[in-house]
Scaffold this motif. Structure first.
Motif, PDB file in Angstrom:
ATOM      1  N   THR A  89       0.844  -1.175   0.058  1.00 19.53           N
ATOM      2  CA  THR A  89       0.159   0.022   0.107  1.00 19.53           C
ATOM      3  C   THR A  89       0.784   1.180  -0.042  1.00 19.53           C
ATOM      4  OG1 THR A  89       0.002   0.211   2.560  1.00 19.53           O
ATOM      5  CG2 THR A  89      -1.891  -1.070   1.410  1.00 19.53           C
ATOM      6  N   PHE A  90       2.094   1.189   0.328  1.00 19.50           N
ATOM      7  CA  PHE A  90       2.940   2.233   0.365  1.00 19.50           C
ATOM      8  C   PHE A  90       2.934   3.296   1.542  1.00 19.50           C
ATOM      9  CE2 PHE A  90       3.807   0.921  -4.043  1.00 19.50           C
ATOM     10  CZ  PHE A  90       5.114   0.957  -4.268  1.00 19.50           C
ATOM     11  N   TYR A  91       1.599   3.771   1.381  1.00 23.58           N
ATOM     12  CA  TYR A  91       1.489   4.980   2.527  1.00 23.58           C
ATOM     13  C   TYR A  91       0.115   4.739   3.327  1.00 23.58           C
ATOM     14  CZ  TYR A  91       4.447   7.294  -0.940  1.00 23.58           C
ATOM     15  OH  TYR A  91       5.610   7.583  -1.814  1.00 23.58           O
ATOM     16  N   LEU A  92      -0.584   3.792   3.011  1.00 26.44           N
ATOM     17  CA  LEU A  92      -1.815   3.371   3.760  1.00 26.44           C
ATOM     18  C   LEU A  92      -1.522   2.925   5.278  1.00 26.44           C
ATOM     19  CD1 LEU A  92      -4.430   1.866   1.342  1.00 26.44           C
ATOM     20  CD2 LEU A  92      -4.198   4.533   2.095  1.00 26.44           C
ATOM     21  N   THR A  93      -0.241   2.377   5.423  1.00 28.28           N
ATOM     22  CA  THR A  93      -0.029   2.029   6.861  1.00 28.28           C
ATOM     23  C   THR A  93       0.589   3.001   7.685  1.00 28.28           C
ATOM     24  OG1 THR A  93       2.218   1.034   5.605  1.00 28.28           O
ATOM     25  CG2 THR A  93       0.333  -0.502   6.268  1.00 28.28           C
ATOM     26  N   LEU A  94       0.889   4.154   7.126  1.00 30.33           N
ATOM     27  CA  LEU A  94       1.640   5.299   8.020  1.00 30.33           C
ATOM     28  C   LEU A  94       0.592   5.957   9.138  1.00 30.33           C
ATOM     29  CD1 LEU A  94       3.805   7.263   8.104  1.00 30.33           C
ATOM     30  CD2 LEU A  94       2.722   8.769   6.446  1.00 30.33           C
ATOM     31  N   PRO A  95      -0.398   6.205   9.017  1.00 30.49           N
ATOM     32  CA  PRO A  95      -1.229   6.590  10.174  1.00 30.49           C
ATOM     33  C   PRO A  95      -1.239   5.553  11.430  1.00 30.49           C
ATOM     34  CG  PRO A  95      -2.454   6.862   8.266  1.00 30.49           C
ATOM     35  CD  PRO A  95      -1.408   6.109   7.750  1.00 30.49           C
ATOM     36  N   ILE A  96      -1.473   4.321  11.153  1.00 28.23           N
ATOM     37  CA  ILE A  96      -1.538   3.459  12.154  1.00 28.23           C
ATOM     38  C   ILE A  96      -0.206   3.083  12.697  1.00 28.23           C
ATOM     39  CG2 ILE A  96      -1.370   1.061  10.731  1.00 28.23           C
ATOM     40  CD1 ILE A  96      -3.567   0.056  12.528  1.00 28.23           C
ATOM     41  N   LEU A 413       3.555  13.624   3.773  1.00 27.37           N
ATOM     42  CA  LEU A 413       2.136  13.033   4.482  1.00 27.37           C
ATOM     43  C   LEU A 413       2.384  12.893   6.299  1.00 27.37           C
ATOM     44  CD1 LEU A 413       1.506   9.975   2.196  1.00 27.37           C
ATOM     45  CD2 LEU A 413       0.181  11.954   2.235  1.00 27.37           C
ATOM     46  N   TRP A 414       3.651  12.445   6.502  1.00 31.21           N
ATOM     47  CA  TRP A 414       4.042  12.497   7.775  1.00 31.21           C
ATOM     48  C   TRP A 414       3.799  13.953   8.346  1.00 31.21           C
ATOM     49  CZ3 TRP A 414       9.010  14.039   9.994  1.00 31.21           C
ATOM     50  CH2 TRP A 414       9.062  13.827  11.426  1.00 31.21           C
ATOM     51  N   TRP A 420      -2.376  17.560  11.474  1.00 26.38           N
ATOM     52  CA  TRP A 420      -3.986  16.911  11.714  1.00 26.38           C
ATOM     53  C   TRP A 420      -4.109  16.490  13.294  1.00 26.38           C
ATOM     54  CZ3 TRP A 420      -5.849  11.861  11.764  1.00 26.38           C
ATOM     55  CH2 TRP A 420      -7.230  11.860  11.898  1.00 26.38           C
ATOM     56  N   GLN A 421      -2.954  15.631  13.464  1.00 24.61           N
ATOM     57  CA  GLN A 421      -3.193  15.176  14.852  1.00 24.61           C
ATOM     58  C   GLN A 421      -1.598  15.244  15.552  1.00 24.61           C
ATOM     59  OE1 GLN A 421      -3.724  11.025  15.277  1.00 24.61           O
ATOM     60  NE2 GLN A 421      -5.223  11.211  17.203  1.00 24.61           N
ATOM     61  N   ASP A 425      -1.350  14.704  21.173  1.00 20.43           N
ATOM     62  CA  ASP A 425      -2.651  14.328  21.572  1.00 20.43           C
ATOM     63  C   ASP A 425      -3.123  12.791  21.352  1.00 20.43           C
ATOM     64  OD1 ASP A 425      -3.393  16.879  21.475  1.00 20.43           O
ATOM     65  OD2 ASP A 425      -4.120  17.034  19.324  1.00 20.43           O
ATOM     66  N   ILE A 426      -1.863  12.085  21.115  1.00 23.37           N
ATOM     67  CA  ILE A 426      -1.974  10.496  21.144  1.00 23.37           C
ATOM     68  C   ILE A 426      -1.935  10.010  22.412  1.00 23.37           C
ATOM     69  CG2 ILE A 426      -1.135   8.504  20.243  1.00 23.37           C
ATOM     70  CD1 ILE A 426      -0.393   9.887  17.685  1.00 23.37           C
ATOM     71  N   GLU A 427      -2.579   9.294  22.951  1.00 25.88           N
ATOM     72  CA  GLU A 427      -2.429   8.890  24.227  1.00 25.88           C
ATOM     73  C   GLU A 427      -1.303   7.934  24.589  1.00 25.88           C
ATOM     74  OE1 GLU A 427      -4.932   6.675  28.035  1.00 25.88           O
ATOM     75  OE2 GLU A 427      -5.762   6.891  26.104  1.00 25.88           O
ATOM     76  N   VAL A 428      -0.334   7.949  25.245  1.00 30.39           N
ATOM     77  CA  VAL A 428       0.849   6.770  25.561  1.00 30.39           C
ATOM     78  C   VAL A 428       0.037   5.772  26.708  1.00 30.39           C
ATOM     79  CG1 VAL A 428       3.146   6.475  26.513  1.00 30.39           C
ATOM     80  CG2 VAL A 428       2.592   8.516  25.257  1.00 30.39           C
ATOM     81  N   VAL A 429       0.509   4.555  26.291  1.00 30.85           N
ATOM     82  CA  VAL A 429      -0.139   3.448  27.021  1.00 30.85           C
ATOM     83  C   VAL A 429       0.628   3.091  28.170  1.00 30.85           C
ATOM     84  CG1 VAL A 429      -1.337   2.339  25.049  1.00 30.85           C
ATOM     85  CG2 VAL A 429       0.980   1.750  25.509  1.00 30.85           C
TER      86      VAL A 429
END
Length: 451
Positions: A89-96, A413-414, A420-421, A425-429
């Motif tokens: 997918t090249f770039y679709l895995t970047l967000p996750i 994209l990064w 955007w986020q 804003d991303i919670e650390v587990v």
């Protein structure tokens, strides 16, 4: 990215790494790469590191699961496309990928297997975001056929951005360096190992009146399934007291079944199909000789498991000469090697062989050597985009320019995702307390819970 990894700025005797293992090949699928990732992760956990695994979904297995000793596995919602590989997918895995790296405060990303699409994409995204990346090559590949040519170019692209690389044998290192052009000083040799607590010989030595030859392998061309079609009838014709047990599945299974029907060997060739890893030992200890007919093998874990169970092996050069009978990958030579193995079988002591394997191949030793590679990777200087692009340009007149375009788009994209986020804003587990597992031996199987 050092600030995101959550690591202390003080230098300890042993640095604690937050490691993300990435591959398309992991449990519940079974194989050498899957076992390598699992046992290496367990030993790294025991050394005090944090280890998280990322792979694609398997059937209804999706989301987050926990395995033995708190090993956390992300089964991302990507379906396998071909031979357990996801569709590129090249770039679709970047967000996750970005979310997992930040949530788990990862410091080192470790990709496995050149055939893994998810591995290549994860290493690309990780380098874009400034993480240290390691790649382990588990197989040998050629240079002439069209598939190898394309795979080698992809590998050249991936290894142009890694900090360090690992190969499972010196032959594999030479092969990887030639295929990818990576500098040899960046490649470490760390062999595979075997869980000798799980793979041990039968309590009583088997009678040699009837000799059982065991084959456990993926039934594909690369693993030499076509060789078996020619070798088995010849061996059965020469030795009336020899039978075969074949475990494994794949596209070449049909050819083996046709061979069994053609030569009326139904009572001497048993086809088990796919064998769960927990049942591999029970299959191995029912035989005398283990046959590995692989055409390209960097370091076969199945051979180590068979030797640990006390089986004499007919294969390529991996073990000491008194534990293995070598053969060229041609039917006539393999038949002669099996004949030689049958002749020396009475001199083999399965329990003595098991003890030697326990000393020679240890997952704890593999983990300590891999830990050194992680330390070396973290010492590598940080690079900006322009510094990294200069290496991709050296990958070829046209390929180099294409690789640079791919990396520039990934970087843009990064940066858009950062706007955007934002990372904050991303919670650390929170990390699991795995101290209670540090003094326990690695169990033979694995348990699993959902999250």
């Amino acid at each position: 990215m050092a600030g995101r990894s959550g690591r202390s700025s003080t230098v300890d005797v042993r640095k604690r790494h937050n490691i993300l293992m990435v591959s398309d090949f992991f449990y519940p699928n079974f194989g050498g790469v899957e076992s390598h990732i699992y046992y290496l992760s367990q030993c790294l956990l025991k050394l005090g590191h944090k280890v998280v695994v990322m792979t694609h979904s398997y059937g209804n297995r999706s989301g987050v699961r926990y395995m033995t000793s708190g090993l956390k596995v992300y089964y991302i919602p990507w379906r396998p496309f071909l031979m357990q590989n996801t569709l590129p997918t090249f770039y679709l895995t970047l967000p996750i990928m970005r979310t997992i790296l930040i949530r788990e405060r990862i410091s080192v990303v470790h990709g496995h297997q050149a055939f893994s699409t998810l591995c290549h994409e994860a290493l690309m995204h990780s380098r874009t975001m400034g993480y240290k990346v390691i790649f382990t090559d588990h197989s040998l590949y050629g240079f002439a056929d069209i598939g190898s040519i394309h795979m080698n170019k992809v590998l050249q692209f991936t290894l142009a951005g890694v900090n360090q690389a690992i190969c499972v044998s010196h032959t594999s290192k030479e092969n990887t360096v030639l295929r990818s052009g990576i500098h040899p000083e960046k490649v470490f040799v760390v062999p595979n190992a075997v869980d000798t607590a799980m793979f041990n010989p039968a309590p009583k030595r088997l009678n040699c009146d009837e000799i059982i030859v065991v084959v456990i392998s993926r039934l594909v061309y690369r693993k030499g399934a076509d060789l078996l079609v020619e070798v088995i009838p010849e061996v059965c014709n020469l030795f009336p007291n020899v039978c075969f047990i074949i475990g494994g599945d794949g596209p070449k299974r049909v050819r083996l079944e046709e061979m069994r029907e053609k030569y009326s060997l139904q009572d001497r060739v048993t086809m088990l199909g796919a064998v769960p890893h927990a049942q591999v030992r029970s299959v191995l200890i029912s035989g005398h000789i283990f046959l590995n007919s692989s055409l390209t093998e960097a370091f076969c874990i199945a051979i180590l498991e068979a030797a640990s169970c006390g089986l004499l092996t007919v294969s390529t050069r991996v073990l000491p000469d008194d534990m293995i009978v070598l053969a060229e990958p041609v039917p006539s030579d393999m038949v002669l090697a099996i004949k030689k193995a049958i002749d020396i079988l009475p001199t083999i002591d399965p329990h003595a062989m098991h003890l030697r394997m326990k000393d020679l191949y240890s997952w704890h030793d593999v983990a300590r050597r891999t830990e050194i590679v992680y330390d070396r990777a973290l010492q590598c200087p940080n690079e900006n985009l322009l510094q990294r692009l200069s290496r991709y340009l050296n990958c070829g007149t046209w390929a180099g320019k294409l690789f640079c375009v791919v990396m520039i788009i990934d970087f843009l994209l990064w940066r858009l995702l950062e706007l955007w986020q934002p990372s904050n804003d991303i919670e650390v587990v929170p990390d699991l307390n795995v101290n209670e597992h540090q003094d326990a031996d690695i169990p033979c199987g694995f348990k699993e819970t959902r999250s």
